[in-house]
Every structure is written in structure tokens, then in C-alpha cells.
Design a protein around this motif. Sequence first.
Motif, mmCIF file in Angstrom:
data_model
loop_
_atom_site.group_PDB
_atom_site.id
_atom_site.type_symbol
_atom_site.label_atom_id
_atom_site.label_comp_id
_atom_site.label_asym_id
_atom_site.label_seq_id
_atom_site.Cartn_x
_atom_site.Cartn_y
_atom_site.Cartn_z
ATOM 1 N N LYS A 67 0.834 -1.206 0.000
ATOM 2 C CA LYS A 67 0.000 0.000 0.000
ATOM 3 C C LYS A 67 0.870 1.257 0.000
ATOM 4 O O LYS A 67 0.574 2.227 -0.695
ATOM 5 C CB LYS A 67 -0.926 -0.019 1.211
ATOM 6 N N SER A 68 1.949 1.231 0.744
ATOM 7 C CA SER A 68 2.861 2.379 0.791
ATOM 8 C C SER A 68 3.575 2.566 -0.548
ATOM 9 O O SER A 68 3.798 3.699 -0.979
ATOM 10 C CB SER A 68 3.893 2.192 1.896
ATOM 11 N N LYS A 69 3.931 1.466 -1.189
ATOM 12 C CA LYS A 69 4.584 1.551 -2.498
ATOM 13 C C LYS A 69 3.645 2.157 -3.537
ATOM 14 O O LYS A 69 4.056 2.988 -4.352
ATOM 15 C CB LYS A 69 5.031 0.173 -2.972
ATOM 16 N N ILE A 70 2.395 1.746 -3.503
ATOM 17 C CA ILE A 70 1.410 2.291 -4.445
ATOM 18 C C ILE A 70 1.215 3.773 -4.209
ATOM 19 O O ILE A 70 1.185 4.580 -5.153
ATOM 20 C CB ILE A 70 0.074 1.522 -4.329
ATOM 21 N N THR A 71 1.105 4.150 -2.937
ATOM 22 C CA THR A 71 0.929 5.567 -2.603
ATOM 23 C C THR A 71 2.141 6.385 -3.029
ATOM 24 O O THR A 71 2.001 7.456 -3.631
ATOM 25 C CB THR A 71 0.695 5.726 -1.086
ATOM 26 N N LEU A 72 3.331 5.881 -2.740
ATOM 27 C CA LEU A 72 4.563 6.595 -3.086
ATOM 28 C C LEU A 72 4.719 6.740 -4.596
ATOM 29 O O LEU A 72 5.094 7.815 -5.092
ATOM 30 C CB LEU A 72 5.769 5.868 -2.492
ATOM 31 N N SER A 73 4.421 5.688 -5.344
ATOM 32 C CA SER A 73 4.549 5.776 -6.798
ATOM 33 C C SER A 73 3.511 6.724 -7.395
ATOM 34 O O SER A 73 3.815 7.477 -8.329
ATOM 35 C CB SER A 73 4.440 4.400 -7.431
ATOM 36 N N THR A 74 2.311 6.722 -6.845
ATOM 37 C CA THR A 74 1.279 7.647 -7.331
ATOM 38 C C THR A 74 1.664 9.090 -7.054
ATOM 39 O O THR A 74 1.540 9.951 -7.929
ATOM 40 C CB THR A 74 -0.077 7.327 -6.665
ATOM 41 N N ILE A 75 2.152 9.354 -5.849
ATOM 42 C CA ILE A 75 2.560 10.717 -5.488
ATOM 43 C C ILE A 75 3.730 11.166 -6.372
ATOM 44 O O ILE A 75 3.750 12.303 -6.858
ATOM 45 C CB ILE A 75 2.926 10.796 -3.995
ATOM 46 N N SER A 76 4.704 10.292 -6.583
ATOM 47 C CA SER A 76 5.858 10.634 -7.418
ATOM 48 C C SER A 76 5.431 10.940 -8.854
ATOM 49 O O SER A 76 5.912 11.906 -9.462
ATOM 50 C CB SER A 76 6.862 9.491 -7.394
ATOM 51 N N LEU A 77 4.525 10.140 -9.384
ATOM 52 C CA LEU A 77 4.042 10.355 -10.746
ATOM 53 C C LEU A 77 3.283 11.673 -10.868
ATOM 54 O O LEU A 77 3.499 12.446 -11.808
ATOM 55 C CB LEU A 77 3.159 9.186 -11.177
ATOM 56 N N ILE A 78 2.424 11.957 -9.906
ATOM 57 C CA ILE A 78 1.634 13.198 -9.951
ATOM 58 C C ILE A 78 2.535 14.423 -9.821
ATOM 59 O O ILE A 78 2.393 15.387 -10.568
ATOM 60 C CB ILE A 78 0.546 13.181 -8.867
ATOM 61 N N ILE A 79 3.478 14.387 -8.891
ATOM 62 C CA ILE A 79 4.390 15.522 -8.714
ATOM 63 C C ILE A 79 5.215 15.746 -9.979
ATOM 64 O O ILE A 79 5.394 16.889 -10.431
ATOM 65 C CB ILE A 79 5.297 15.317 -7.491
ATOM 66 N N GLY A 80 5.725 14.668 -10.571
ATOM 67 C CA GLY A 80 6.508 14.794 -11.796
ATOM 68 C C GLY A 80 5.703 15.386 -12.940
ATOM 69 O O GLY A 80 6.174 16.269 -13.660
ATOM 70 N N GLU A 81 4.478 14.918 -13.120
ATOM 71 C CA GLU A 81 3.620 15.441 -14.190
ATOM 72 C C GLU A 81 3.271 16.907 -13.962
ATOM 73 O O GLU A 81 3.314 17.719 -14.893
ATOM 74 C CB GLU A 81 2.341 14.613 -14.296
ATOM 75 N N VAL A 82 2.907 17.247 -12.739
ATOM 76 C CA VAL A 82 2.530 18.639 -12.448
ATOM 77 C C VAL A 82 3.713 19.568 -12.676
ATOM 78 O O VAL A 82 3.572 20.638 -13.283
ATOM 79 C CB VAL A 82 1.982 18.768 -11.008
ATOM 80 N N MET A 83 4.898 19.166 -12.209
ATOM 81 C CA MET A 83 6.073 20.009 -12.417
ATOM 82 C C MET A 83 6.376 20.174 -13.903
ATOM 83 O O MET A 83 6.720 21.270 -14.351
ATOM 84 C CB MET A 83 7.284 19.412 -11.696
ATOM 85 N N PHE A 84 6.243 19.097 -14.669
ATOM 86 C CA PHE A 84 6.530 19.167 -16.093
ATOM 87 C C PHE A 84 5.570 20.117 -16.797
ATOM 88 O O PHE A 84 5.992 20.983 -17.569
ATOM 89 C CB PHE A 84 6.437 17.767 -16.704
ATOM 90 N N TRP A 85 4.284 19.990 -16.547
ATOM 91 C CA TRP A 85 3.303 20.813 -17.260
ATOM 92 C C TRP A 85 3.304 22.258 -16.779
ATOM 93 O O TRP A 85 3.118 23.182 -17.582
ATOM 94 C CB TRP A 85 1.917 20.195 -17.170
ATOM 95 N N VAL A 86 3.532 22.507 -15.491
ATOM 96 C CA VAL A 86 3.638 23.894 -15.016
ATOM 97 C C VAL A 86 4.882 24.549 -15.604
ATOM 98 O O VAL A 86 4.852 25.710 -16.024
ATOM 99 C CB VAL A 86 3.635 23.961 -13.473
ATOM 100 N N GLY A 87 5.970 23.804 -15.662
ATOM 101 C CA GLY A 87 7.183 24.314 -16.317
ATOM 102 C C GLY A 87 6.932 24.624 -17.776
ATOM 103 O O GLY A 87 7.404 25.623 -18.302
ATOM 104 N N GLY A 88 6.167 23.765 -18.443
ATOM 105 C CA GLY A 88 5.828 24.007 -19.846
ATOM 106 C C GLY A 88 4.992 25.248 -20.038
ATOM 107 O O GLY A 88 5.177 25.999 -20.997
ATOM 108 N N ILE A 89 4.076 25.485 -19.125
ATOM 109 C CA ILE A 89 3.243 26.691 -19.207
ATOM 110 C C ILE A 89 4.093 27.936 -18.993
ATOM 111 O O ILE A 89 3.937 28.934 -19.700
ATOM 112 C CB ILE A 89 2.097 26.615 -18.189
ATOM 113 N N LEU A 90 5.019 27.886 -18.033
ATOM 114 C CA LEU A 90 5.871 29.047 -17.768
ATOM 115 C C LEU A 90 6.839 29.319 -18.916
ATOM 116 O O LEU A 90 7.126 30.468 -19.236
ATOM 117 C CB LEU A 90 6.659 28.844 -16.474
ATOM 118 N N VAL A 91 7.358 28.283 -19.530
ATOM 119 C CA VAL A 91 8.335 28.441 -20.614
ATOM 120 C C VAL A 91 7.668 29.021 -21.861
ATOM 121 O O VAL A 91 8.246 29.826 -22.561
ATOM 122 C CB VAL A 91 9.009 27.092 -20.913
ATOM 123 N N GLY A 92 6.470 28.595 -22.136
ATOM 124 C CA GLY A 92 5.790 29.063 -23.334
ATOM 125 C C GLY A 92 5.737 27.964 -24.369
ATOM 126 O O GLY A 92 6.474 26.971 -24.303
#
Length: 88
Positions: free
Chosen positions: A36-61
Motif C-alpha cells: 500500500k505504501s509503495k502504491i501511494t509513493l509511486s502515485t505521489i511521485s508520478l503526480i508531482i513529476g507530471e505537475v512540475m513538467f506541465w507547469v514548467g511548460g506553461i511558464l516556458v511558453g
Amino acid sequence: MKKKNWRIRVGILLIVFCIPFFLFLPAIPFLEMEAKSKITLSTISLIIGEVMFWVGGILVGKELFVKYKSYFNPKNWFKKGDKNKESQ
């Protein structure tokens, strides 16, 4: 111009700093913790990575985002340079 410059820098940093979150994903199954902890950790890591990527993309243009996104596409890793670049 300076206002746009800091947005581009922060955007590029966010795009670069999202990479460790994706690289951490394959290592999670080998950690000694409950499933259960592994699933939670992998989900959190995936969400954080995606959010950072797309927010960075929005800021870059759009133009720079498409350019840097093509660098991360494995289809483009082994292509030779443009013919226009060779003729210059």
C-alpha cells in the motif's frame, strides 16, 4: 523583458527537476515497505513529476516547451540533424 526571462528560467528548472520523480518510479518496487505504501509513493511521485513538467511548460511558453518536449521523446534521440543545419 526581465519578467519573461525569470519565467523561462523557472519553467526550465521545473522541467529538469521533474526528471528524478520519473526515474524514481522503477526503484519503488524494490523498496522494503508495504504494498500500500509503495502504491501511494509511486502515485505521489508520478503526480508531482507530471505537475512540475506541465507547469514548467506553461511558464516556458509554447515554442520552448515544444522544443524541450521533443528532446524527451525517444523517437528523436537518434535522428540526425536537420538538413538545413548541415547546409549552413
